[in-house]
Design a protein around this motif. Structure first.
Motif, mmCIF file in Angstrom:
data_model
loop_
_atom_site.group_PDB
_atom_site.id
_atom_site.type_symbol
_atom_site.label_atom_id
_atom_site.label_comp_id
_atom_site.label_asym_id
_atom_site.label_seq_id
_atom_site.Cartn_x
_atom_site.Cartn_y
_atom_site.Cartn_z
ATOM 1 N N ALA A 1 -4.875 5.191 -3.247
ATOM 2 C CA ALA A 1 -3.647 4.599 -2.720
ATOM 3 C C ALA A 1 -3.108 5.438 -1.558
ATOM 4 N N ASP B 1 0.215 5.718 1.149
ATOM 5 C CA ASP B 1 1.578 5.266 1.455
ATOM 6 C C ASP B 1 1.663 4.554 2.801
ATOM 7 N N VAL C 1 0.810 1.006 2.383
ATOM 8 C CA VAL C 1 1.902 0.263 1.746
ATOM 9 C C VAL C 1 2.938 -0.119 2.795
ATOM 10 N N GLU D 1 -2.520 -0.714 -3.044
ATOM 11 C CA GLU D 1 -1.371 -0.940 -2.164
ATOM 12 C C GLU D 1 -0.839 -2.372 -2.270
ATOM 13 N N GLU E 1 1.479 -2.089 -5.138
ATOM 14 C CA GLU E 1 2.609 -1.204 -4.861
ATOM 15 C C GLU E 1 3.599 -1.852 -3.893
ATOM 16 N N VAL E 2 3.098 -2.661 -2.966
ATOM 17 C CA VAL E 2 3.998 -3.270 -1.997
ATOM 18 C C VAL E 2 5.003 -4.201 -2.667
ATOM 19 N N ARG F 1 8.355 -2.842 -3.111
ATOM 20 C CA ARG F 1 9.176 -2.744 -1.887
ATOM 21 C C ARG F 1 9.874 -4.055 -1.560
#
Length: 285
Positions: free
Chosen positions: A199, A201, A204, A275, A278-279, A282
């Motif tokens: 992963a 950042d 992302v 990602e 994970e997005v 957000r």
């Protein structure tokens, strides 16, 4: 006046019936070879062994097609030809559904019935499927330790060794994004492909931009969602596998020496496209 027989369908005049010099359905599909490849080992013969063999042989055929489609999708992404790549992925998703649905057939085998054939499986196990490993490598779950497992089959070992050193489907998607102007972190565009993707950042951040305005990035947005579908389907297949194993052998060890259910459960923590999950944290946050 005779009453027509509605239960009879006569052959039409143009239908081919003589295949002594022409290719038949069986010839084209090599059915003599395919249907003679089920060779039960149980002695005395056990009724349910044919189910077990057919289940896994048909799975291998679907895996063969999945590998074919994933390789093509990867090549199309490498050529920046996104639309047909998405068509390939759509087909892969249907294959995944078929593979998952097949577990319901195997689940009709009770623990007692499986116990009758298990001794004849010896040390064979689905863990040893080279094509399954090809799919995982193509999707990005690279593991160099899996290659020597196939040392007894040099052709399969060499295929996996090559895939280990090549970009995965996800890698090629990221490289496609970089070539088309997206700010993909440089260390994801060129790297050691034999190492599983971790992963990042920065990625992302990129996907957060895409998801914030999907209408401006529709092709990328659609591809991201297709990849999420692939992973969801893969996890569903893994979970269904775990369930069938648990209902059939409980918490016994697997025939190939694994811990069985516990080993399969750990696979549920693996992810191909971190990602893209994970997005979601957000979005709207």
């Amino acid at each position: 006046m005779a009453v027509p027989d509605s239960t009879r369908r006569d052959l039409e005049a143009g239908i081919e019936t003589d295949f002594r010099r022409q290719m038949s359905y069986g010839d084209y599909l090599c059915l003599d070879q395919l249907l003679s490849a089920q060779r039960p080992q149980s002695d005395p013969p056990q009724h349910d062994e044919l189910l077990f063999i057919v289940q896994h042989q048909t799975s291998e055929l679907w895996l063969k097609l999945m590998v074919h489609e994933l390789r093509s999708a990867r090549a199309l992404l490498a050529a920046d030809d996104l639309a047909p790549a998405l068509k390939r992925l759509a087909r892969v998703k249907h294959i995944q559904h078929t593979l998952t649905d097949q577990w319901s057939v195997l689940a009709t085998m009770t623990p007692s019935e499986y116990a009758e054939i298990r001794p004849f499986l010896a040390t064979s196990s689905g863990f040893q499927s080279a094509q399954y490993r090809e799919v995982e490598f193509l999707l990005g779950n690279k593991d160099a330790d899996m290659v020597p497992v196939h040392a007894h089959d040099p052709a399969a070992r060499d295929v996996l060794a090559r895939l280990l050193g090549e970009p995965s489907l996800y890698d090629e998607f990221l490289r496609h994004l970089a070539r088309t102007g997206y700010a993909v972190p440089a260390d994801l565009v060129e790297r050691d492909w034999s190492v599983k993707h971790r992963a990042h950042d920065g990625l992302v951040d990129l996907f957060a931009t895409v998801y914030a305005a999907p209408e401006e990035h529709w092709g990328v947005y659609e591809t991201c969602e297709e990849l999420v579908d692939l992973e969801d389907n893969f996890q569903e297949w893994r979970f269904r596998h775990l369930q069938v194993v648990q209902r059939t052998i409980g918490h016994k060890s697997g025939t190939g020496g694994s811990s069985g259910v516990a080993f399969l459960r750990r696979a549920l923590d693996l992810t191909f496209f971190p990602e893209l999950y994970e997005v979601r944290t957000r979005i709207g946050g």
